[in-house]
Design a protein around this motif. Sequence first.
Motif, PDB file in Angstrom:
ATOM      1  N   GLU A  55       0.842  -1.179   0.000  1.00  0.00           N
ATOM      2  CA  GLU A  55       0.000   0.000   0.000  1.00  0.00           C
ATOM      3  C   GLU A  55       0.885   1.240   0.000  1.00  0.00           C
ATOM      4  N   THR A  56       0.369   2.322  -0.542  1.00  0.00           N
ATOM      5  CA  THR A  56       1.156   3.544  -0.706  1.00  0.00           C
ATOM      6  C   THR A  56       1.744   4.033   0.609  1.00  0.00           C
ATOM      7  N   HIS A  57       0.944   4.050   1.673  1.00  0.00           N
ATOM      8  CA  HIS A  57       1.465   4.549   2.955  1.00  0.00           C
ATOM      9  C   HIS A  57       2.562   3.647   3.519  1.00  0.00           C
ATOM     10  N   VAL A  58       2.490   2.359   3.242  1.00  0.00           N
ATOM     11  CA  VAL A  58       3.537   1.434   3.686  1.00  0.00           C
ATOM     12  C   VAL A  58       4.813   1.685   2.885  1.00  0.00           C
ATOM     13  N   ALA A  59       4.677   1.801   1.579  1.00  0.00           N
ATOM     14  CA  ALA A  59       5.839   2.081   0.729  1.00  0.00           C
ATOM     15  C   ALA A  59       6.477   3.410   1.116  1.00  0.00           C
ATOM     16  N   ALA A 112       6.435   4.905   4.054  1.00  0.00           N
ATOM     17  CA  ALA A 112       7.120   4.754   5.342  1.00  0.00           C
ATOM     18  C   ALA A 112       8.441   4.011   5.179  1.00  0.00           C
ATOM     19  N   LEU A 113       8.442   2.958   4.374  1.00  0.00           N
ATOM     20  CA  LEU A 113       9.691   2.225   4.134  1.00  0.00           C
ATOM     21  C   LEU A 113      10.693   3.100   3.393  1.00  0.00           C
ATOM     22  N   ARG A 114      10.243   3.815   2.397  1.00  0.00           N
ATOM     23  CA  ARG A 114      11.117   4.686   1.605  1.00  0.00           C
ATOM     24  C   ARG A 114      11.791   5.750   2.480  1.00  0.00           C
ATOM     25  N   SER A 115      11.030   6.296   3.427  1.00  0.00           N
ATOM     26  CA  SER A 115      11.545   7.381   4.261  1.00  0.00           C
ATOM     27  C   SER A 115      12.450   6.890   5.388  1.00  0.00           C
ATOM     28  N   GLY A 116      12.505   5.579   5.594  1.00  0.00           N
ATOM     29  CA  GLY A 116      13.327   5.033   6.669  1.00  0.00           C
ATOM     30  C   GLY A 116      12.688   5.167   8.032  1.00  0.00           C
ATOM     31  N   SER A 117      11.389   5.392   8.082  1.00  0.00           N
ATOM     32  CA  SER A 117      10.720   5.600   9.366  1.00  0.00           C
ATOM     33  C   SER A 117      10.160   4.321   9.998  1.00  0.00           C
ATOM     34  N   VAL A 118      10.420   3.182   9.392  1.00  0.00           N
ATOM     35  CA  VAL A 118       9.950   1.901   9.950  1.00  0.00           C
ATOM     36  C   VAL A 118      11.069   1.297  10.791  1.00  0.00           C
ATOM     37  N   ASP A 119      10.819   1.153  12.089  1.00  0.00           N
ATOM     38  CA  ASP A 119      11.824   0.581  12.990  1.00  0.00           C
ATOM     39  C   ASP A 119      11.990  -0.915  12.812  1.00  0.00           C
ATOM     40  N   GLY A 120      10.876  -1.624  12.614  1.00  0.00           N
ATOM     41  CA  GLY A 120      10.958  -3.071  12.537  1.00  0.00           C
ATOM     42  C   GLY A 120       9.828  -3.681  11.737  1.00  0.00           C
ATOM     43  N   VAL A 169       9.834  -4.926  -1.843  1.00  0.00           N
ATOM     44  CA  VAL A 169      10.698  -3.766  -1.597  1.00  0.00           C
ATOM     45  C   VAL A 169      11.711  -3.588  -2.724  1.00  0.00           C
ATOM     46  N   ARG A 170      12.153  -4.695  -3.288  1.00  0.00           N
ATOM     47  CA  ARG A 170      13.076  -4.579  -4.433  1.00  0.00           C
ATOM     48  C   ARG A 170      12.356  -3.994  -5.646  1.00  0.00           C
ATOM     49  N   ALA A 171      11.142  -4.475  -5.913  1.00  0.00           N
ATOM     50  CA  ALA A 171      10.391  -4.011  -7.081  1.00  0.00           C
ATOM     51  C   ALA A 171      10.072  -2.522  -7.006  1.00  0.00           C
ATOM     52  N   LYS A 172       9.840  -2.012  -5.802  1.00  0.00           N
ATOM     53  CA  LYS A 172       9.501  -0.601  -5.617  1.00  0.00           C
ATOM     54  C   LYS A 172      10.726   0.274  -5.373  1.00  0.00           C
ATOM     55  N   GLY A 173      11.922  -0.329  -5.361  1.00  0.00           N
ATOM     56  CA  GLY A 173      13.135   0.451  -5.113  1.00  0.00           C
ATOM     57  C   GLY A 173      13.231   0.971  -3.690  1.00  0.00           C
TER      58      GLY A 173
END
Length: 108
Positions: free
Chosen positions: A22-26, A28-36, A52-56
């Motif tokens: 989902e966009t909000h998950v991508a 958050a991952l892109r921004s480095g704000s996911v701790d775990g 995560v690889r497919a979305k860069g």
Amino acid sequence: LLPGMPVVTVEAYRAEAAGALETHVADALRSGSVDGVLLFSRRAASLFADAVRAKGLVPGLASTTLFVLSRQVAAAVDGLATAGVVIAGTPEEASLLALLKPPLTRRP
């Protein structure tokens, strides 16, 4: 199983892969704000790694720790540049969740 006893296989549940993150998950991952991230199965870990690889999004995982149920699950995310992969002591949900104590806190 007991010899001579009939066995019936029942599909108790079926896990279906989400089409994409989902966009909000991508975001958050892109921004480095996911701790775990908790990964309970090799299949889920493989799907996560592929997504995560497919979305860069791999560069955003540098500050994310992956908490996994077993070595087999860890093998599915091998090669992702993360803050680390932590494997549960036993392949049980309680053991995986125990890795989160003390609870994750956002790093400065």
